[in-house]
Design a protein around this motif. Structure first.
Motif, PDB file in Angstrom:
ATOM      1  N   PRO A  82      -6.425  -2.276   0.854  1.00  0.00           N
ATOM      2  CA  PRO A  82      -6.373  -3.324  -0.168  1.00  0.00           C
ATOM      3  C   PRO A  82      -5.569  -4.529   0.313  1.00  0.00           C
ATOM      4  CG  PRO A  82      -4.882  -1.547  -0.716  1.00  0.00           C
ATOM      5  CD  PRO A  82      -5.610  -1.118   0.518  1.00  0.00           C
ATOM      6  N   VAL A 129       2.694   1.737  -3.340  1.00  0.00           N
ATOM      7  CA  VAL A 129       1.798   2.289  -4.367  1.00  0.00           C
ATOM      8  C   VAL A 129       1.638   3.790  -4.139  1.00  0.00           C
ATOM      9  CG1 VAL A 129      -0.562   2.326  -5.257  1.00  0.00           C
ATOM     10  CG2 VAL A 129       0.545   0.136  -4.797  1.00  0.00           C
ATOM     11  N   MET A 130       1.425   4.163  -2.880  1.00  0.00           N
ATOM     12  CA  MET A 130       1.205   5.584  -2.585  1.00  0.00           C
ATOM     13  C   MET A 130       2.429   6.429  -2.934  1.00  0.00           C
ATOM     14  SD  MET A 130      -1.870   6.178  -1.529  1.00  0.00           S
ATOM     15  CE  MET A 130      -2.504   4.916  -2.617  1.00  0.00           C
ATOM     16  N   TYR A 163       0.841  -1.199   0.000  1.00  0.00           N
ATOM     17  CA  TYR A 163       0.000   0.000   0.000  1.00  0.00           C
ATOM     18  C   TYR A 163       0.880   1.253   0.000  1.00  0.00           C
ATOM     19  CZ  TYR A 163      -3.347   3.413   1.978  1.00  0.00           C
ATOM     20  OH  TYR A 163      -4.119   4.509   2.225  1.00  0.00           O
ATOM     21  N   GLU A 164       1.872   1.277   0.889  1.00  0.00           N
ATOM     22  CA  GLU A 164       2.760   2.444   0.968  1.00  0.00           C
ATOM     23  C   GLU A 164       3.564   2.624  -0.318  1.00  0.00           C
ATOM     24  OE1 GLU A 164       1.329   4.057   4.148  1.00  0.00           O
ATOM     25  OE2 GLU A 164       3.061   4.931   3.117  1.00  0.00           O
ATOM     26  N   PRO A 169      -0.779   5.477 -10.444  1.00  0.00           N
ATOM     27  CA  PRO A 169       0.612   5.466  -9.990  1.00  0.00           C
ATOM     28  C   PRO A 169       1.576   5.370 -11.175  1.00  0.00           C
ATOM     29  CG  PRO A 169      -0.437   3.356  -9.561  1.00  0.00           C
ATOM     30  CD  PRO A 169      -1.516   4.274 -10.064  1.00  0.00           C
ATOM     31  N   GLN A 218     -12.187  -4.057   5.247  1.00  0.00           N
ATOM     32  CA  GLN A 218     -12.599  -2.993   6.158  1.00  0.00           C
ATOM     33  C   GLN A 218     -12.232  -3.393   7.571  1.00  0.00           C
ATOM     34  OE1 GLN A 218     -16.304  -1.246   5.400  1.00  0.00           O
ATOM     35  NE2 GLN A 218     -16.491  -0.257   7.390  1.00  0.00           N
ATOM     36  N   TRP A 261      -3.457  -7.965  -1.080  1.00  0.00           N
ATOM     37  CA  TRP A 261      -2.872  -8.722  -2.185  1.00  0.00           C
ATOM     38  C   TRP A 261      -2.434 -10.114  -1.735  1.00  0.00           C
ATOM     39  CZ3 TRP A 261      -1.810  -3.539  -1.362  1.00  0.00           C
ATOM     40  CH2 TRP A 261      -2.111  -2.661  -2.406  1.00  0.00           C
ATOM     41  N   ALA A 272      -1.155  -2.062  -8.217  1.00  0.00           N
ATOM     42  CA  ALA A 272      -2.178  -1.101  -7.771  1.00  0.00           C
ATOM     43  C   ALA A 272      -3.551  -1.456  -8.327  1.00  0.00           C
ATOM     44  CB  ALA A 272      -1.780   0.311  -8.199  1.00  0.00           C
ATOM     45  N   PRO A 308      -5.575  -5.502  -6.410  1.00  0.00           N
ATOM     46  CA  PRO A 308      -5.765  -6.131  -5.091  1.00  0.00           C
ATOM     47  C   PRO A 308      -6.879  -7.174  -5.207  1.00  0.00           C
ATOM     48  CG  PRO A 308      -6.756  -3.941  -5.126  1.00  0.00           C
ATOM     49  CD  PRO A 308      -6.025  -4.097  -6.431  1.00  0.00           C
ATOM     50  N   THR A 309      -6.775  -8.207  -4.393  1.00  0.00           N
ATOM     51  CA  THR A 309      -7.817  -9.243  -4.475  1.00  0.00           C
ATOM     52  C   THR A 309      -9.114  -8.775  -3.836  1.00  0.00           C
ATOM     53  OG1 THR A 309      -6.987 -10.225  -2.436  1.00  0.00           O
ATOM     54  CG2 THR A 309      -6.166 -11.137  -4.520  1.00  0.00           C
ATOM     55  N   ARG A 310      -8.995  -7.871  -2.863  1.00  0.00           N
ATOM     56  CA  ARG A 310     -10.188  -7.344  -2.205  1.00  0.00           C
ATOM     57  C   ARG A 310      -9.812  -6.102  -1.407  1.00  0.00           C
ATOM     58  NH1 ARG A 310      -9.908  -9.489   3.183  1.00  0.00           N
ATOM     59  NH2 ARG A 310      -8.245 -11.045   3.287  1.00  0.00           N
ATOM     60  N   ILE A 311     -10.826  -5.375  -0.971  1.00  0.00           N
ATOM     61  CA  ILE A 311     -10.632  -4.248  -0.057  1.00  0.00           C
ATOM     62  C   ILE A 311     -11.187  -4.676   1.297  1.00  0.00           C
ATOM     63  CG2 ILE A 311     -11.195  -1.852   0.475  1.00  0.00           C
ATOM     64  CD1 ILE A 311      -9.434  -2.048  -1.966  1.00  0.00           C
ATOM     65  N   ARG A 324     -10.117   1.304   5.395  1.00  0.00           N
ATOM     66  CA  ARG A 324     -10.221   0.321   4.314  1.00  0.00           C
ATOM     67  C   ARG A 324      -8.856   0.163   3.674  1.00  0.00           C
ATOM     68  NH1 ARG A 324     -15.745  -0.147   3.066  1.00  0.00           N
ATOM     69  NH2 ARG A 324     -15.460  -0.579   0.857  1.00  0.00           N
ATOM     70  N   VAL A 375       2.227   7.686  -6.520  1.00  0.00           N
ATOM     71  CA  VAL A 375       1.110   8.527  -6.967  1.00  0.00           C
ATOM     72  C   VAL A 375       1.516   9.992  -6.818  1.00  0.00           C
ATOM     73  CG1 VAL A 375      -1.294   9.172  -6.603  1.00  0.00           C
ATOM     74  CG2 VAL A 375      -0.585   6.792  -6.292  1.00  0.00           C
TER      75      VAL A 375
END
Lengths: 274, 271
Positions: free
Chosen positions: A120, A53-54, A50-51, A64, A107, A122, A99, A102-105, A118, A57
């Motif tokens: 992502p 990918v960020m 996640y980091e 990204p 929560q 992988w 990016a 992801p297989t799912r988000i 939330r 951006v």
């Protein structure tokens, strides 16, 4: 000057995560009795992805940028890419594709704030079989040999091996040296090793010698770790860590917060600067 | 990003000749330049900011800071005034870029929503010319991070701030965040000062890569200050290309704001 190349789209960086998925990873993680080591490691890597990918951006209205190629190789009952979903079976993967896949988000509730967050996902936790670490290093080497050929002037690859035990298929030191022999014009591949733990003992991060390590397996992983280049020593020092001359990219007896800290330092490149 | 805003006429008697040059990092295109500068020669105020590459909207935040330095003046010597100024910048920036509704996040839009909620970071340097008690011309400055102020006279560097000759710049300078909650912390890491300048002194604002070269042992050195004082945009581009070709400068966005203190009005003897 080595390890000075700034990351850009013409010169992406490369991270390879080797993740122990052997049966012993079902044991509880240090300080988190409700969570297995496999779960904690999967969460740490998902957070890190996640980091990463960020970091790529520049503007929320754009996707990204291709600053990183990343592989996650699991080793346990099988050895191979650990991605799920659209990335299943992929070895080195552009951060752009990561990016988008992801297989799912998921929560969750932030325990500190109580707010819903939330994230992502992988990588799913997996734990079965023995510890074929050397086979995973071999796969990484084959992949990286091609990558350094096609990216001769990029920041050199960074390999981060996360394991709770000893290799069951050979000597990781020899294979780490082979990985280090793969180089770009900016330096040799850097090999980091993280020994995760189920105990509450104090972790040892970036040691300069193996004298304080309690057994041959820990000493073996220390030997299989690269000496830290100056910019990583600087970053570690800024985080309050004492990093002496000859420090290696090795963590012994790490709890998951140490692993997260280690991963953040280990994946730092000059792209992070201003 | 460059802005020339209407000036306040308090420095009419101090002729300042200001020019700015910039080049995007090699491999990038002009729209990807993440530094920003702003010039207000009538008011004697100049600013330079360097957006942190790893943060989102870095160029926008850098531009917002330098524009705010011209449009919302504050006492450079007062740390609390700086913190309040950063707080105002954060509030304005947040109003322009509101947080999205993360509850609607799914695998198709998570990058846009997650990145929209993140903060931006930049280094910053603001400079203000004024008159000392003896009508000498002074330059005051305030900054956070490693954008540098250098003052040269003839062939010699007189002084620089915050970095000096031979200093190691490192890779993680102090930054100003767009998170209002960090305004006081950012201000607490600031550097500031005020000094006299003399006629014909060259006052240079440089982003980090250029400053690191200029202050390094292989940098501008004797004679090159004259070159920097006379270079035009074409010459600046040629200089940066040459430095990059020979690996004498880090491949980063490069920005120079050059201010020449006029001979006719400046009466200070320098410091």
């Amino acid at each position: 000057m080595s390890y000075a190349r700034r990351v850009d789209r013409d010169h992406p960086a490369c991270f390879v995560f080797l993740v122990d998925q052997s049966y012993s990873m079902t044991e509880p993680c240090s300080g988190r009795v409700e969570e297995s080591k496999a779960q904690a490691v999967a969460e740490a890597i998902n957070d890190l992805l996640y980091e990463l990918v960020m970091r790529c951006v520049k503007n929320p209205t754009e996707g990204p940028r291709h600053y990183y190629d990343i592989a996650v190789i699991g080793y346990g009952a099988t050895v191979g890419p650990a991605w799920g979903g659209n990335l299943t079976g992929s070895y080195l993967t552009s951060i752009v594709d990561i990016a988008n896949s992801p297989t799912r988000i998921e929560q969750r509730t932030n325990p500190a704030t109580g707010r819903s967050i939330r994230k992502p996902v992988w990588l799913e936790p997996t734990a079965d079989g023995a510890t074929p670490m050397v086979t995973a290093m071999d796969r990484a080497g084959a992949m990286l040999a091609r990558w350094v050929e096609t990216h001769p002037d990029s920041f050199p690859p960074i390999v981060i091996n996360i394991s709770d035990g000893a290799a069951t298929d050979g000597d990781p030191v020899e294979w780490a040296r082979r990985l280090e022999s793969l180089a770009t014009s900016d330096g040799s591949t850097l090999v980091f090793n993280v020994n995760i733990s189920a105990t509450e003992a104090e972790p040892l991060m970036f040691p300069s010698s193996s004298e304080a390590l309690p057994d041959q397996y820990a000493r073996q992983l220390f030997e299989a770790s690269s000496e830290l280049p100056p910019f990583i020593r600087e970053l570690a020092g800024m985080q309050g860590l004492t990093v002496g001359p000859g420090a290696r990219g090795f963590v012994f007896n790490a709890d998951i917060s140490t692993v997260v800290n280690f991963l953040q330092i280990g994946t730092a490149t000059h792209h992070v600067g201003v | 990003m460059s802005r020339r805003l209407p000036g306040r006429p308090r420095l009419e008697s101090v002729p300042l000749d200001a020019t700015a040059f910039h080049r995007v990092k090699r491999g990038g295109v002009d729209s990807e330049w993440e530094d920003a500068f702003a010039l207000d020669t009538a008011a004697g105020r100049y600013a330079l900011a360097d957006g942190a590459s790893a943060s989102v909207r870095a160029a926008d935040w850098a531009g917002h800071l330098v524009e705010g330095f011209l449009s919302d003046p504050f006492d450079l010597a007062d740390s609390s005034a700086l913190a309040e100024w950063i707080g105002r910048r954060c509030a304005e920036f947040t109003r322009a870029n509101p947080d999205p509704n993360a509850e609607t996040m799914d695998t198709g839009n998570w990058v846009r929503l997650a990145s929209s909620a993140r903060h931006s970071f930049a280094t910053f340097l603001g400079v203000e010319f004024g008159r000392g008690s003896g009508q000498d011309v002074t330059v005051g400055w305030v900054g956070v991070g490693d954008c540098c102020l250098l003052v040269a006279r003839g062939h010699h560097l007189l002084w620089s701030s915050p970095m000096g000759p031979g200093d190691s710049f490192g890779t993680h300078p102090d930054l100003i965040s767009s998170d209002a909650g960090l305004a006081a912390r950012s201000a607490g890491r600031s550097f500031r000062g005020r000094a006299e300048v003399a006629p014909d002194d060259l006052v240079l604002l440089m982003s980090d890569a250029l400053a690191e070269w200029a202050l390094g042992s292989a940098g501008a050195g004797s004679g090159s200050w004259v070159q920097l004082g006379q270079v035009d945009d074409h010459g600046f581009g040629a200089l940066i290309d040459d430095l990059r070709d020979h690996d004498r400068i880090v491949n980063d966005d490069v920005t120079l704001v050059r201010i020449r203190v006029g001979r006719s009005a400046a009466t200070g003897k320098g410091s």
